[in-house]
Motif scaffolding. Sequence first.
Motif, mmCIF file in Angstrom:
data_model
loop_
_atom_site.group_PDB
_atom_site.id
_atom_site.type_symbol
_atom_site.label_atom_id
_atom_site.label_comp_id
_atom_site.label_asym_id
_atom_site.label_seq_id
_atom_site.Cartn_x
_atom_site.Cartn_y
_atom_site.Cartn_z
ATOM 1 N N GLU A 1 -4.231 -1.915 10.687
ATOM 2 C CA GLU A 1 -3.524 -3.067 10.129
ATOM 3 C C GLU A 1 -2.021 -2.814 10.062
ATOM 4 O O GLU A 1 -1.214 -3.711 10.341
ATOM 5 C CB GLU A 1 -4.069 -3.387 8.735
ATOM 6 N N LEU A 2 -1.623 -1.599 9.701
ATOM 7 C CA LEU A 2 -0.197 -1.255 9.692
ATOM 8 C C LEU A 2 0.378 -1.333 11.104
ATOM 9 O O LEU A 2 1.510 -1.786 11.309
ATOM 10 C CB LEU A 2 0.007 0.153 9.117
ATOM 11 N N GLY B 1 3.621 -3.568 12.937
ATOM 12 C CA GLY B 1 4.752 -2.787 13.436
ATOM 13 C C GLY B 1 5.149 -1.632 12.546
ATOM 14 O O GLY B 1 6.244 -1.063 12.719
ATOM 15 N N ASN B 2 4.275 -1.245 11.616
ATOM 16 C CA ASN B 2 4.615 -0.182 10.666
ATOM 17 C C ASN B 2 3.824 1.104 10.887
ATOM 18 O O ASN B 2 3.716 1.927 9.980
ATOM 19 C CB ASN B 2 4.389 -0.681 9.236
ATOM 20 N N PHE B 3 3.266 1.267 12.078
ATOM 21 C CA PHE B 3 2.526 2.488 12.398
ATOM 22 C C PHE B 3 2.536 2.665 13.900
ATOM 23 O O PHE B 3 2.263 1.718 14.644
ATOM 24 C CB PHE B 3 1.080 2.378 11.896
ATOM 25 N N THR C 1 3.623 8.492 14.658
ATOM 26 C CA THR C 1 3.565 8.616 13.205
ATOM 27 C C THR C 1 2.926 9.948 12.822
ATOM 28 O O THR C 1 1.826 10.265 13.262
ATOM 29 C CB THR C 1 2.759 7.461 12.578
ATOM 30 N N THR C 2 3.640 10.715 12.027
ATOM 31 C CA THR C 2 3.164 12.034 11.611
ATOM 32 C C THR C 2 3.186 12.151 10.090
ATOM 33 O O THR C 2 3.841 11.382 9.397
ATOM 34 C CB THR C 2 4.025 13.158 12.219
ATOM 35 N N ILE D 1 -0.534 2.444 1.360
ATOM 36 C CA ILE D 1 0.712 1.834 1.839
ATOM 37 C C ILE D 1 0.538 0.331 1.986
ATOM 38 O O ILE D 1 1.403 -0.460 1.604
ATOM 39 C CB ILE D 1 1.136 2.473 3.173
ATOM 40 N N LEU D 2 -0.603 -0.074 2.541
ATOM 41 C CA LEU D 2 -0.875 -1.513 2.688
ATOM 42 C C LEU D 2 -0.844 -2.225 1.337
ATOM 43 O O LEU D 2 -0.286 -3.314 1.205
ATOM 44 C CB LEU D 2 -2.244 -1.727 3.328
#
Length: 389
Positions: free
Chosen positions: A159-160, A164-166, A171-172, A189-190
């Motif tokens: 979903e992230l 555009g947030n993952f 992503t680490t 985070i969501l």
Amino acid sequence: MRLLPLALVASLLPATAFAQCGGSFSGFVKDLKKEAVAAGHSSATTKAFFNSVKHDPKVLRADRAQGVFQKPFIEFTRHLISQNRVDRGRSMAKKHDATFDRIEATYGINRGVLLAFWAFETDYGSFQGDFNTLNSLVTLAHDCRRPELFRTQIFAALELYETGNFDPKRTTGAWAGEIGMVQMLPRDILENGVDGDGDGKVSLKTSPQDALMSGAKMLSNLGWQPGQPWLQEVSIPKGLDLSRTGPSQKYSVSNWVDMGVKPRSGSLASGSMQASLLLPQGHKGPAFLAYPNFDVYFEWNQSFTYVLTAAYFATRLEGANVYNAGNADQGLSGKQMKQLQQKLQARGHDVGKVDGILGSKTRIAVQAEQLRLGLPADAWPTPALLGKL
């Protein structure tokens, strides 16, 4: 398209539609893709999201090698809390004073609480982990030790990704899939991500404002009570009924006062407030009253020693003195602790996994056996207890 909750999707599809832990890793990923599409994610998005995923053996090695949690409280606190960390924490409090003021006004979370997590999780953002997050989550979901915890995080990361947030390739974070300065899992985070710096994005890796505001919102949603204490060092009298101690035993502050418990500095909370008396290394070591907010810490981390250390460090950052270490009785080595857990299991106690870690279940079992054997029932296992068992 509004995505169906995974629990609802689970009720509509046969069990065979869901990825089962173990077996072929490629087959597991294939089943995850089917599950994602069934939940309403597009085939193209799902394919792109899982395209680069790989099994990471380093993640499993990290999961199996958490020896630091075998350290007793005094040693653990000295391992994590240095004068430099205290000084940096106070410096960070001043540097981000305006953000902490907003947090306290909006969520009622004390700055010391967040500073302690920030320090322990990433050393104030200095090292946030270099494990590929998607690889970590899928590897741990495929592993059958705690698959239910990490499966939901995979779909939260999806979903992230859709917003555009993952980035599946870039992503680490930590080996267990946490991301950012205060190390939050994708689902957290969501649900709790906050744009603290007003740039239109939630950037937990690069923005202290975003990370701290998000961490505060999460603690608030977990039940933190604004303006209430969480932990306080106390002194205990000789002859105290030690069977009343431990995180599962709660009495009013007035009751504790009647039993002779006194604050080492300042004053105790309201007499009607419930509290537990914690003796992490027995009745001869440090002693703390844990108030209702302390329970929220266990929603962040399940380790008793980590949680108590984080809560104590938060009080230090807010001006509390160094605790009185006392003269605790000798504890057990990791090997001896495993022997103890095996003996407790043989007597019918639920200690969870035999891992050499003195967790809450082992403490409860120890206290019960101390009572049975006429030993001080402070939940601190000693060689004398092991010998008697």
